[in-house]
Design a protein around this motif. Structure first.
Motif, PDB file in Angstrom:
ATOM      1  N   TRP A  87       9.928   8.238  -3.528  1.00  0.00           N
ATOM      2  CA  TRP A  87       9.840   6.863  -4.017  1.00  0.00           C
ATOM      3  C   TRP A  87      10.369   6.770  -5.438  1.00  0.00           C
ATOM      4  CZ3 TRP A  87       6.146   8.998  -0.949  1.00  0.00           C
ATOM      5  CH2 TRP A  87       5.669   8.259   0.153  1.00  0.00           C
ATOM      6  N   THR A  91       9.614   1.787  -4.148  1.00  0.00           N
ATOM      7  CA  THR A  91      10.633   1.791  -3.103  1.00  0.00           C
ATOM      8  C   THR A  91      10.817   3.191  -2.523  1.00  0.00           C
ATOM      9  OG1 THR A  91      11.831  -0.004  -4.216  1.00  0.00           O
ATOM     10  CG2 THR A  91      13.030   1.240  -2.549  1.00  0.00           C
ATOM     11  N   GLU A  92      10.654   3.300  -1.212  1.00  0.00           N
ATOM     12  CA  GLU A  92      10.830   4.584  -0.526  1.00  0.00           C
ATOM     13  C   GLU A  92      12.298   4.713  -0.134  1.00  0.00           C
ATOM     14  OE1 GLU A  92      11.245   7.681   1.810  1.00  0.00           O
ATOM     15  OE2 GLU A  92      11.023   5.900   3.073  1.00  0.00           O
TER      16      GLU A  92
END
Length: 267
Positions: A87, A91-92
Motif C-alpha cells: 500500500w 491505496t493497494e
C-alpha cells in the motif's frame, strides 16, 4: 520458516511529536518476490512485513543480493510482487491497472536515483518542474520556493546540468522529487555517484526535507554514514527483514553490518 515482522510506527525521534503513533505512509504485508520457476526459482523477498512511518527518514541496508533494492522497487510500484500486498497510503498497488499505477507513481511518489537523470537541454528550474509540466499541473510557487531554498539552489536555477557540479545536479534531482509534494520519496543509492562532501550535502538536504518540510523518505544504501542520517534503519538478509535500528549512528550501523559479514546475518 520464521517470518520477520517489523511494523512499529513511532513519532519522529529527531523532531519529537505528541508521543502517539505516526501515520503509515507505505506498508507491505507478506510480500514475496520470486524469479524463475522450479529448480531455477530465486526468492528475492521472502514474506516481508513492514510499515514506513509518515514524516520519517528510513534507510534500508543489507549485503549484496539481500533484496533491499527489490523491496524498494516493489513498495514504489516499479515492480510487481509475486504474492502479498503493498500500500501507498490507503491505496493497494496490485489492484491497480497500469494506467492508474502510472498516475499514482506520478502524483504520490518521488524518486531519486544514483544517476541524476536530468535533461541536458533544460535548466535546473525546468528540470525540477518537468514532471508537473508533463502532468499538466502548475507548481505551488510558495512550496517550490521553499524546496529550492531547502536544497540550496536559489542561485543556480538558470544553470543547465553541464554548468553544475555532481552534487548540485543531485540537489536538482532531490528538488524535482520534492516539488510535486509526493506522499513518499524513494531513493536508490542517491549519493552513490558523489564524493563524500557532496554526498553529505545531499544527505543533509534530505534530512532537512524530513525535519522542515515533513517529507517521508525511504533510502536504499550500503553506506553507514548515509544511513546515520535516517531515523530508522531496516536490515535485510536473504530476502527477509532481520533487524532494525532506531536513531542510528555511523559507528553503530557499521558494527551491525559487520555481523552480516561474520555470521551471514544479524544475530
Amino acid at each position: 520458516m520464521r517470518r520477520h515482522t517489523v511494523t512499529t510506527a513511532v513519532a519522529n525521534p529527531r523532531t519529537g511529536g505528541s508521543g502517539g503513533s505516526t501515520a503509515v505512509a507505505a506498508r507491505a504485508r507478506q510480500v514475496v518476490k520470486a524469479y524463475g520457476a522450479g529448480e531455477t526459482r530465486v526468492v528475492a523477498l521472502d514474506h516481508v512485513d513492514v510499515d514506513i512511518a509518515r514524516g520519517a527518514f528510513t534507510a534500508i541496508m543489507g549485503p549484496s543480493g539481500s533484496g533491499k533494492s527489490t523491496l524498494m522497487h516493489c513498495m514504489a510500484g516499479l515492480d510487481s510482487v509475486t504474492s502479498g500486498q503493498v500500500w501507498i497510503g490507503g491505496t493497494e498497488l496490485s489492484s491497480l491497472k497500469e494506467k492508474k499505477l502510472t498516475q499514482l507513481r506520478r502524483d504520490k511518489i518521488g524518486f531519486i536515483f544514483q544517476a541524476f537523470n536530468l535533461l541536458p537541454t533544460l535548466n535546473a528550474l525546468e528540470n525540477i518542474t518537468l514532471p508537473m509540466d508533463i502532468a499538466g499541473r502548475k507548481p505551488d510557487r510558495e512550496w517550490l520556493d521553499r524546496v529550492v531554498e531547502t536544497v540550496g539552489l536559489s542561485g543556480r536555477l538558470k544553470h543547465r546540468p553541464n554548468q553544475l557540479s555532481g552534487g548540485q545536479q543531485q540537489r536538482v534531482a532531490v528538488a524535482r522529487a520534492l516539488a510535486a509534494r509526493p506522499e513518499i520519496i524513494f531513493g536508490d543509492e542517491p549519493t552513490g555517484n558523489l564524493d563524500s562532501r557532496a554526498g553529505a550535502e545531499v544527505l543533509g538536504f534530505l534530512r532537512n526535507s524530513v525535519d522542515e518540510l515533513g517529507q517521508t523518505i525511504v533510502m536504499v544504501t550500503h553506506d553507514p554514514v548515509a544511513a546515520s542520517y535516517a531515523d530508522r534503519v531496516l536490515y535485510l538478509a536473504d530476502g527477509r527483514i532481520v533487524d532494525e535500528m532506531q536513531r542510528p549512528t555511523a559507528e553503530a550501523v557499521l558494527d551491525r553490518m559487520k555481523a552480516f559479514d561474520t555470521f551471514g546475518r544479524v544475530s
